[in-house]
Scaffold this motif. Structure first.
Motif, PDB file in Angstrom:
ATOM      1  N   SER A   1      16.587   9.818  -2.666  1.00  0.00           N
ATOM      2  CA  SER A   1      17.674  10.750  -2.376  1.00  0.00           C
ATOM      3  C   SER A   1      17.216  11.830  -1.401  1.00  0.00           C
ATOM      4  O   SER A   1      17.931  12.169  -0.443  1.00  0.00           O
ATOM      5  CB  SER A   1      18.176  11.398  -3.670  1.00  0.00           C
ATOM      6  N   ALA A   2      16.030  12.382  -1.646  1.00  0.00           N
ATOM      7  CA  ALA A   2      15.501  13.432  -0.787  1.00  0.00           C
ATOM      8  C   ALA A   2      15.265  12.912   0.627  1.00  0.00           C
ATOM      9  O   ALA A   2      15.615  13.567   1.618  1.00  0.00           O
ATOM     10  CB  ALA A   2      14.206  13.996  -1.378  1.00  0.00           C
ATOM     11  N   ALA A   3      14.688  11.719   0.744  1.00  0.00           N
ATOM     12  CA  ALA A   3      14.432  11.142   2.064  1.00  0.00           C
ATOM     13  C   ALA A   3      15.737  10.897   2.814  1.00  0.00           C
ATOM     14  O   ALA A   3      15.818  11.114   4.034  1.00  0.00           O
ATOM     15  CB  ALA A   3      13.647   9.839   1.923  1.00  0.00           C
ATOM     16  N   ALA A   4      16.764  10.466   2.096  1.00  0.00           N
ATOM     17  CA  ALA A   4      18.063  10.225   2.731  1.00  0.00           C
ATOM     18  C   ALA A   4      18.679  11.522   3.228  1.00  0.00           C
ATOM     19  O   ALA A   4      19.234  11.575   4.338  1.00  0.00           O
ATOM     20  CB  ALA A   4      19.007   9.533   1.740  1.00  0.00           C
TER      21      ALA A   4
ATOM     22  N   ILE B   1      17.833   4.701   8.262  1.00  0.00           N
ATOM     23  CA  ILE B   1      16.861   4.042   7.385  1.00  0.00           C
ATOM     24  C   ILE B   1      15.462   4.116   7.963  1.00  0.00           C
ATOM     25  O   ILE B   1      14.476   4.328   7.242  1.00  0.00           O
ATOM     26  CB  ILE B   1      17.285   2.571   7.141  1.00  0.00           C
ATOM     27  N   ASP B   2      15.339   3.949   9.295  1.00  0.00           N
ATOM     28  CA  ASP B   2      14.019   4.108   9.920  1.00  0.00           C
ATOM     29  C   ASP B   2      13.492   5.525   9.708  1.00  0.00           C
ATOM     30  O   ASP B   2      12.292   5.732   9.484  1.00  0.00           O
ATOM     31  CB  ASP B   2      14.103   3.806  11.416  1.00  0.00           C
ATOM     32  N   GLY B   3      14.409   6.509   9.768  1.00  0.00           N
ATOM     33  CA  GLY B   3      14.015   7.891   9.497  1.00  0.00           C
ATOM     34  C   GLY B   3      13.536   8.064   8.073  1.00  0.00           C
ATOM     35  O   GLY B   3      12.517   8.733   7.826  1.00  0.00           O
ATOM     36  N   MET B   4      14.251   7.472   7.114  1.00  0.00           N
ATOM     37  CA  MET B   4      13.832   7.536   5.710  1.00  0.00           C
ATOM     38  C   MET B   4      12.451   6.921   5.531  1.00  0.00           C
ATOM     39  O   MET B   4      11.584   7.490   4.853  1.00  0.00           O
ATOM     40  CB  MET B   4      14.850   6.810   4.817  1.00  0.00           C
TER      41      MET B   4
ATOM     42  N   GLU C   1       5.021   9.051   5.800  1.00  0.00           N
ATOM     43  CA  GLU C   1       4.231  10.212   6.201  1.00  0.00           C
ATOM     44  C   GLU C   1       4.078  11.254   5.096  1.00  0.00           C
ATOM     45  O   GLU C   1       3.330  12.239   5.271  1.00  0.00           O
ATOM     46  CB  GLU C   1       4.889  10.873   7.421  1.00  0.00           C
ATOM     47  N   ALA C   2       4.741  11.056   3.963  1.00  0.00           N
ATOM     48  CA  ALA C   2       4.670  12.035   2.872  1.00  0.00           C
ATOM     49  C   ALA C   2       3.250  12.128   2.329  1.00  0.00           C
ATOM     50  O   ALA C   2       2.583  11.113   2.113  1.00  0.00           O
ATOM     51  CB  ALA C   2       5.631  11.627   1.755  1.00  0.00           C
TER      52      ALA C   2
ATOM     53  N   GLU D   1       0.829  -1.215   0.000  1.00  0.00           N
ATOM     54  CA  GLU D   1       0.000   0.000   0.000  1.00  0.00           C
ATOM     55  C   GLU D   1       0.859   1.260   0.000  1.00  0.00           C
ATOM     56  O   GLU D   1       0.643   2.182  -0.805  1.00  0.00           O
ATOM     57  CB  GLU D   1      -0.928  -0.005   1.213  1.00  0.00           C
ATOM     58  N   ASP D   2       1.841   1.316   0.885  1.00  0.00           N
ATOM     59  CA  ASP D   2       2.706   2.496   0.953  1.00  0.00           C
ATOM     60  C   ASP D   2       3.550   2.629  -0.312  1.00  0.00           C
ATOM     61  O   ASP D   2       3.784   3.744  -0.798  1.00  0.00           O
ATOM     62  CB  ASP D   2       3.610   2.415   2.181  1.00  0.00           C
TER      63      ASP D   2
END
Length: 467
Positions: free
Chosen positions: A282-285, A456-459, A465-466, A261-262
């Motif tokens: 790249s942006a998430a990293a 990675i958990d942060g990414m 949540e985007a 789903e995500d």
């Protein structure tokens, strides 16, 4: 006539390496560029069947039978094919595998109970460096292809891990993926050889020999300016905070996985905005890396992103998608991050910068420049922060590899080592059965598994949540 035929056959199966391939011959001894395709079978096929399948891969792709030969007089390497190419495949029974796993569990990052046996074996293979201490004067040729089979314990019986390990000069990500898919198809769900492979008749040419001349041409003054720019920018780049810069390094990995789903939602978001998943990752990293440092929002960091391009379809002649070899080029972009960036806005900015550079053929015109700078970093680690050999925050593939057909195996991973020269984190992005599955390789103990899991958990949280 016989001598002439032998010469012709030899020329098809031998050639000097191109510029990018030569650079990988410098990088691999230091630990970057050991490419691994690993598969986990819950219904283990017989070793003889696996050996037969690996032999068929080697026959289908002549470059897998090659050896690397160094010419001390010129400093150049060539691919040569021995009269009887060896099949380098090792088998580790349950006791031998258990001993390897015990040793790995005692390593700095190996004691994490969340890390599976297959995960540890994969890391082990990335760090088995048959090319680590080359002796240019020994005149001993080096194989480019190895295979190993490990017997792992399972709840319902033993499992089998099959790992293909290759020198990256002969194997980019697309090749590693092809070999993984072909081996999966050869063995099938019932552990029997189900079909034959289409065989290549010769070693494919080097990438530089297939780049259209008008796309690689670059004025001397422009080359000088770009080289200066790359060199100066490298001194201003930010990295993740180093934890141990003195101890010997190895490549470890963590995985970024998302449900169907995500995955579907973020892919739709990319499609709607006209960007590729590589820009979003790249942006998430970058956002996750900045957030991990706890900096005030006004403090600026400059991050470098390397995006790898599979050039096969834009070469002349075109190289088929399943042709073995190294046909990746990269584009390096830098981005200023101040905190508070919105994911989709940054992703659009990152992807647009990459796409503009690609439209201007930077992946071809700057190829020699980046190879030269990579070689200089290898020869002079002190040119990089804390002699870390880090050249960018992240490396990611432009195109995400997709497997929609179901694997027939319990798990599989395609990735490459990166603890010599390379990024803070190398992301090998795939989608399997509609779910995002990224293998993220990092240099340990320059970074710990704990730090990388947090990144990675942060990414993942940022992606989920985007809006």
């Amino acid at each position: 006539m016989a001598a002439e035929q032998a010469t012709t056959a030899n020329s098809r199966l031998s050639r000097q390496l191109g510029g990018t391939e030569q650079t990988w011959c410098k990088a691999v001894p230091g630990g970057t560029g050991i490419t691994v395709s690993a598969l986990l079978f819950s219904k283990p096929p017989d070793f003889s069947v696996v050996s037969d399948a690996v032999g068929k891969l080697q026959t289908a792709h002549p470059i897998l039978s090659c050896q690397l030969r160094h010419d001390p007089a010129t400093g150049f390497y060539s691919y040569v094919t021995p009269a009887t190419p060896p099949l380098k495949i090792q088998s580790f029974d349950r006791a031998s595998t258990a001993e390897i796993l015990r040793e790995l569990a005692n390593s700095p990052d190996g004691g994490d109970s969340s890390v599976s046996d297959f995960h540890l074996i994969l890391e082990h293979e990335m760090n088995r460096n048959a090319w680590q201490s080359p002796d240019p004067e020994s005149h001993v040729d080096s194989d480019v292809f190895f295979a190993s089979v490990y017997t792992l314990p399972g709840v319902a019986g033993d499992k089998l891990a099959v790992a293909l390990r290759l020198h990256t000069s002969a194997c980019d990500l697309a090749t590693a993926w092809t070999l993984c898919m072909e081996l999966m198809t050869l063995l099938g769900e019932e552990g029997i050889i189900q079909r034959e492979l289409e065989c290549e008749t010769k070693i494919a040419p080097a990438m530089e020999d297939c780049i259209p001349e008008e796309k690689i041409r670059k004025p001397f003054w422009a080359r000088g300016i770009d080289m200066f720019g790359y060199s100066m920018n490298s001194l201003r780049l930010s990295n993740l905070s180093f934890e141990d810069t003195e101890s010997p390094r190895a490549s470890n990995l963590v995985r970024l996985q998302m449900n169907r789903e995500d995955t579907h939602r973020i892919l739709n978001g990319c499609k709607t905005r006209g960007i590729k998943l590589s820009g979003l990752l790249s942006a998430a990293a970058m956002i996750s890396a900045y957030s991990s440092k706890g900096l005030p929002d006004y403090q600026q960091e400059k991050y470098a992103v390397v995006t790898l391009i599979n050039c096969r379809s834009i070469l002349d002649p075109v190289i088929s998608s399943n042709r073995a070899g190294f046909y990746n080029s990269g584009i390096l972009n830098t981005h200023d991050i101040r905190g508070g960036e919105e994911l989709w806005e940054l992703a659009g900015r990152a992807y647009t910068a990459f796409a503009n550079a690609k439209n201007n053929n930077k992946h071809f015109t700057d190829l020699a420049d980046l190879n030269f700078l990579m070689s200089k970093a290898i020869e002079n680690p002190g040119l990089t922060p804390s002699s870390s050999l880090r050249t960018s925050l992240i490396c990611v593939s432009e195109d995400t590899l997709v497997d929609d057909h179901g694997s027939g195996v319990e798990d599989y991973v395609v990735c490459a080592s990166a603890h010599g020269v390379g990024p803070n984190i190398a992301i090998f992005n795939t989608i399997r059965g509609g779910e995002l599955d990224c293998t993220c390789v990092y240099p340990s103990p320059l970074y710990s598994r704990k730090l990388m899991l947090e990144l990675i958990d942060g990414m993942k949280r940022i992606l989920v949540e985007a809006k």
